[in-house]
Design a protein around this motif. Structure first.
Motif, PDB file in Angstrom:
ATOM      1  N   VAL A  25      48.432  31.076  55.248  1.00  0.00           N
ATOM      2  CA  VAL A  25      48.834  32.153  54.335  1.00  0.00           C
ATOM      3  C   VAL A  25      48.546  31.757  52.890  1.00  0.00           C
ATOM      4  CG1 VAL A  25      50.828  33.428  53.445  1.00  0.00           C
ATOM      5  CG2 VAL A  25      50.521  33.153  55.901  1.00  0.00           C
ATOM      6  N   ALA A  26      48.800  30.499  52.544  1.00  0.00           N
ATOM      7  CA  ALA A  26      48.535  30.021  51.185  1.00  0.00           C
ATOM      8  C   ALA A  26      47.049  30.110  50.849  1.00  0.00           C
ATOM      9  CB  ALA A  26      49.027  28.586  51.026  1.00  0.00           C
ATOM     10  N   LEU A  27      46.189  29.775  51.809  1.00  0.00           N
ATOM     11  CA  LEU A  27      44.750  29.863  51.581  1.00  0.00           C
ATOM     12  C   LEU A  27      44.309  31.300  51.344  1.00  0.00           C
ATOM     13  CD1 LEU A  27      43.359  27.365  54.237  1.00  0.00           C
ATOM     14  CD2 LEU A  27      43.792  26.966  51.816  1.00  0.00           C
ATOM     15  N   VAL A  28      44.803  32.213  52.159  1.00  0.00           N
ATOM     16  CA  VAL A  28      44.440  33.623  52.001  1.00  0.00           C
ATOM     17  C   VAL A  28      44.963  34.163  50.678  1.00  0.00           C
ATOM     18  CG1 VAL A  28      44.792  35.938  52.939  1.00  0.00           C
ATOM     19  CG2 VAL A  28      44.235  34.053  54.469  1.00  0.00           C
ATOM     20  N   ALA A  29      46.200  33.830  50.329  1.00  0.00           N
ATOM     21  CA  ALA A  29      46.777  34.307  49.069  1.00  0.00           C
ATOM     22  C   ALA A  29      45.997  33.764  47.873  1.00  0.00           C
ATOM     23  CB  ALA A  29      48.248  33.914  48.983  1.00  0.00           C
ATOM     24  N   ALA A  30      45.648  32.484  47.905  1.00  0.00           N
ATOM     25  CA  ALA A  30      44.879  31.900  46.807  1.00  0.00           C
ATOM     26  C   ALA A  30      43.509  32.550  46.702  1.00  0.00           C
ATOM     27  CB  ALA A  30      44.738  30.394  47.007  1.00  0.00           C
ATOM     28  N   PHE A  31      42.891  32.844  47.837  1.00  0.00           N
ATOM     29  CA  PHE A  31      41.580  33.501  47.828  1.00  0.00           C
ATOM     30  C   PHE A  31      41.683  34.892  47.210  1.00  0.00           C
ATOM     31  CE2 PHE A  31      38.265  36.124  49.741  1.00  0.00           C
ATOM     32  CZ  PHE A  31      37.137  35.361  49.460  1.00  0.00           C
ATOM     33  N   LEU A  32      42.692  35.655  47.602  1.00  0.00           N
ATOM     34  CA  LEU A  32      42.830  37.017  47.087  1.00  0.00           C
ATOM     35  C   LEU A  32      43.239  37.055  45.616  1.00  0.00           C
ATOM     36  CD1 LEU A  32      44.559  38.772  50.107  1.00  0.00           C
ATOM     37  CD2 LEU A  32      42.171  38.970  49.381  1.00  0.00           C
ATOM     38  N   MET A  33      43.924  36.028  45.149  1.00  0.00           N
ATOM     39  CA  MET A  33      44.374  36.004  43.759  1.00  0.00           C
ATOM     40  C   MET A  33      43.375  35.353  42.811  1.00  0.00           C
ATOM     41  SD  MET A  33      48.390  35.127  44.260  1.00  0.00           S
ATOM     42  CE  MET A  33      48.743  35.207  42.520  1.00  0.00           C
ATOM     43  N   SER A  34      42.339  34.755  43.340  1.00  0.00           N
ATOM     44  CA  SER A  34      41.362  34.083  42.490  1.00  0.00           C
ATOM     45  C   SER A  34      40.340  35.093  41.970  1.00  0.00           C
ATOM     46  CB  SER A  34      40.653  32.976  43.264  1.00  0.00           C
ATOM     47  OG  SER A  34      39.853  33.534  44.269  1.00  0.00           O
ATOM     48  N   PRO A  35      39.712  34.770  40.852  1.00  0.00           N
ATOM     49  CA  PRO A  35      38.730  35.703  40.283  1.00  0.00           C
ATOM     50  C   PRO A  35      37.516  35.845  41.177  1.00  0.00           C
ATOM     51  CG  PRO A  35      39.123  33.841  38.806  1.00  0.00           C
ATOM     52  CD  PRO A  35      39.896  33.596  40.047  1.00  0.00           C
ATOM     53  N   SER A  36      37.079  37.073  41.331  1.00  0.00           N
ATOM     54  CA  SER A  36      35.842  37.296  42.063  1.00  0.00           C
ATOM     55  C   SER A  36      34.694  37.278  41.070  1.00  0.00           C
ATOM     56  CB  SER A  36      35.891  38.623  42.824  1.00  0.00           C
ATOM     57  OG  SER A  36      36.035  39.687  41.926  1.00  0.00           O
ATOM     58  N   SER A  37      33.491  37.230  41.570  1.00  0.00           N
ATOM     59  CA  SER A  37      32.336  37.105  40.689  1.00  0.00           C
ATOM     60  C   SER A  37      31.873  38.447  40.127  1.00  0.00           C
ATOM     61  CB  SER A  37      31.193  36.437  41.454  1.00  0.00           C
ATOM     62  OG  SER A  37      30.872  37.206  42.597  1.00  0.00           O
ATOM     63  N   HIS A  38      32.584  39.525  40.426  1.00  0.00           N
ATOM     64  CA  HIS A  38      32.163  40.830  39.912  1.00  0.00           C
ATOM     65  C   HIS A  38      33.283  41.498  39.121  1.00  0.00           C
ATOM     66  CE1 HIS A  38      34.611  42.969  42.888  1.00  0.00           C
ATOM     67  NE2 HIS A  38      34.201  42.063  43.752  1.00  0.00           N
ATOM     68  N   ARG A  39      32.930  42.261  38.149  1.00  0.00           N
ATOM     69  CA  ARG A  39      33.829  43.067  37.317  1.00  0.00           C
ATOM     70  C   ARG A  39      35.002  42.296  36.725  1.00  0.00           C
ATOM     71  NH1 ARG A  39      35.528  47.958  40.561  1.00  0.00           N
ATOM     72  NH2 ARG A  39      34.410  47.110  42.293  1.00  0.00           N
ATOM     73  N   GLY A  40      34.794  41.073  36.356  1.00  0.00           N
ATOM     74  CA  GLY A  40      35.790  40.360  35.587  1.00  0.00           C
ATOM     75  C   GLY A  40      36.996  39.824  36.325  1.00  0.00           C
ATOM     76  N   GLY A  41      36.988  39.799  37.624  1.00  0.00           N
ATOM     77  CA  GLY A  41      38.104  39.160  38.292  1.00  0.00           C
ATOM     78  C   GLY A  41      38.606  39.897  39.513  1.00  0.00           C
ATOM     79  N   SER A  42      39.672  39.392  40.042  1.00  0.00           N
ATOM     80  CA  SER A  42      40.245  39.899  41.270  1.00  0.00           C
ATOM     81  C   SER A  42      40.924  41.242  41.057  1.00  0.00           C
ATOM     82  CB  SER A  42      41.272  38.896  41.797  1.00  0.00           C
ATOM     83  OG  SER A  42      41.982  39.440  42.869  1.00  0.00           O
ATOM     84  N   TRP A  43      40.795  42.127  42.026  1.00  0.00           N
ATOM     85  CA  TRP A  43      41.460  43.432  41.935  1.00  0.00           C
ATOM     86  C   TRP A  43      42.973  43.276  42.056  1.00  0.00           C
ATOM     87  CZ3 TRP A  43      44.308  44.956  46.132  1.00  0.00           C
ATOM     88  CH2 TRP A  43      44.048  44.311  47.325  1.00  0.00           C
ATOM     89  N   LEU A  44      43.429  42.184  42.661  1.00  0.00           N
ATOM     90  CA  LEU A  44      44.879  41.964  42.753  1.00  0.00           C
ATOM     91  C   LEU A  44      45.477  41.649  41.387  1.00  0.00           C
ATOM     92  CD1 LEU A  44      45.345  39.873  45.998  1.00  0.00           C
ATOM     93  CD2 LEU A  44      46.033  42.214  45.587  1.00  0.00           C
ATOM     94  N   LEU A  45      44.709  40.984  40.547  1.00  0.00           N
ATOM     95  CA  LEU A  45      45.211  40.605  39.232  1.00  0.00           C
ATOM     96  C   LEU A  45      45.060  41.723  38.206  1.00  0.00           C
ATOM     97  CD1 LEU A  45      43.802  36.979  39.031  1.00  0.00           C
ATOM     98  CD2 LEU A  45      46.107  37.691  39.620  1.00  0.00           C
ATOM     99  N   HIS A  46      44.048  42.567  38.370  1.00  0.00           N
ATOM    100  CA  HIS A  46      43.747  43.574  37.355  1.00  0.00           C
ATOM    101  C   HIS A  46      43.890  45.006  37.835  1.00  0.00           C
ATOM    102  CE1 HIS A  46      42.351  40.320  34.867  1.00  0.00           C
ATOM    103  NE2 HIS A  46      41.556  39.925  35.843  1.00  0.00           N
ATOM    104  N   GLY A  47      44.187  45.207  39.092  1.00  0.00           N
ATOM    105  CA  GLY A  47      44.317  46.561  39.635  1.00  0.00           C
ATOM    106  C   GLY A  47      42.981  47.089  40.106  1.00  0.00           C
ATOM    107  N   TYR A  48      43.047  48.082  40.932  1.00  0.00           N
ATOM    108  CA  TYR A  48      41.851  48.687  41.493  1.00  0.00           C
ATOM    109  C   TYR A  48      41.239  49.637  40.482  1.00  0.00           C
ATOM    110  CZ  TYR A  48      38.774  51.470  44.404  1.00  0.00           C
ATOM    111  OH  TYR A  48      37.691  52.130  44.907  1.00  0.00           O
ATOM    112  N   VAL A  49      39.954  49.485  40.225  1.00  0.00           N
ATOM    113  CA  VAL A  49      39.241  50.374  39.318  1.00  0.00           C
ATOM    114  C   VAL A  49      38.117  51.015  40.117  1.00  0.00           C
ATOM    115  CG1 VAL A  49      37.914  50.556  37.197  1.00  0.00           C
ATOM    116  CG2 VAL A  49      39.771  48.894  37.373  1.00  0.00           C
ATOM    117  N   PRO A  50      38.248  52.327  40.421  1.00  0.00           N
ATOM    118  CA  PRO A  50      37.190  52.969  41.218  1.00  0.00           C
ATOM    119  C   PRO A  50      35.907  53.093  40.415  1.00  0.00           C
ATOM    120  CG  PRO A  50      38.821  54.575  40.529  1.00  0.00           C
ATOM    121  CD  PRO A  50      39.316  53.237  40.093  1.00  0.00           C
ATOM    122  N   LYS A  51      34.794  53.057  41.138  1.00  0.00           N
ATOM    123  CA  LYS A  51      33.496  53.238  40.503  1.00  0.00           C
ATOM    124  C   LYS A  51      33.343  54.686  40.067  1.00  0.00           C
ATOM    125  CE  LYS A  51      30.993  49.686  43.007  1.00  0.00           C
ATOM    126  NZ  LYS A  51      29.850  49.410  43.860  1.00  0.00           N
TER     127      LYS A  51
END
Length: 128
Positions: A100-126
């Protein structure tokens, strides 16, 4: 340079898996496996920190793979009956809490697109 950093994160995950696998049942406060909980929190912190410092989810995946490659074989029972991560509260907290810790860390980490994780910044529709 980046490959060496990811390699060291992988090695850190391996070391955490080996040490945590053998020490997770050590401390108990009543029914609570304190050492296992501490290892889960440490794994979450290392993986999330690696993801944020590397600014990519691959930073989370490197130590996670190291931890998984050590931890999963520790759950297998050998022919002589030996088992590193045994059944019981400490083993379950360490194994499933770690996943669970691995999955949570993965989802909370910045993704390489649009400035970061959607969990941290909210969902922004295209825009359509």
């Amino acid at each position: 340079m980046g490959g060496a950093a990811y390699g060291m994160l992988f090695v850190l995950g391996v070391v955490m898996g080996v040490v945590g696998g053998f020490t997770h049942p050590v401390g108990q406060a009543g029914p609570v496996p304190v050492a296992a909980v501490c290892w889960v929190l440490a794994l979450f912190g290392v993986c999330l920190g690696a993801g944020r410092l590397m600014r990519t989810r691959l930073g989370v995946v490197a130590p996670a793979l190291g931890w998984l490659l050590v931890t999963m074989p520790f759950t297998l029972q050998l022919g002589s009956g030996d088992l590193v991560i045994a059944q019981g509260a400490a083993g379950y907290v360490y194994l499933y809490g770690g996943l669970v810790a691995l999955v949570a860390a993965f989802l909370m980490s910045p993704s390489s697109h649009r400035g970061g994780s959607w969990l941290l910044h909210g969902y922004v529709p295209k825009d359509s």
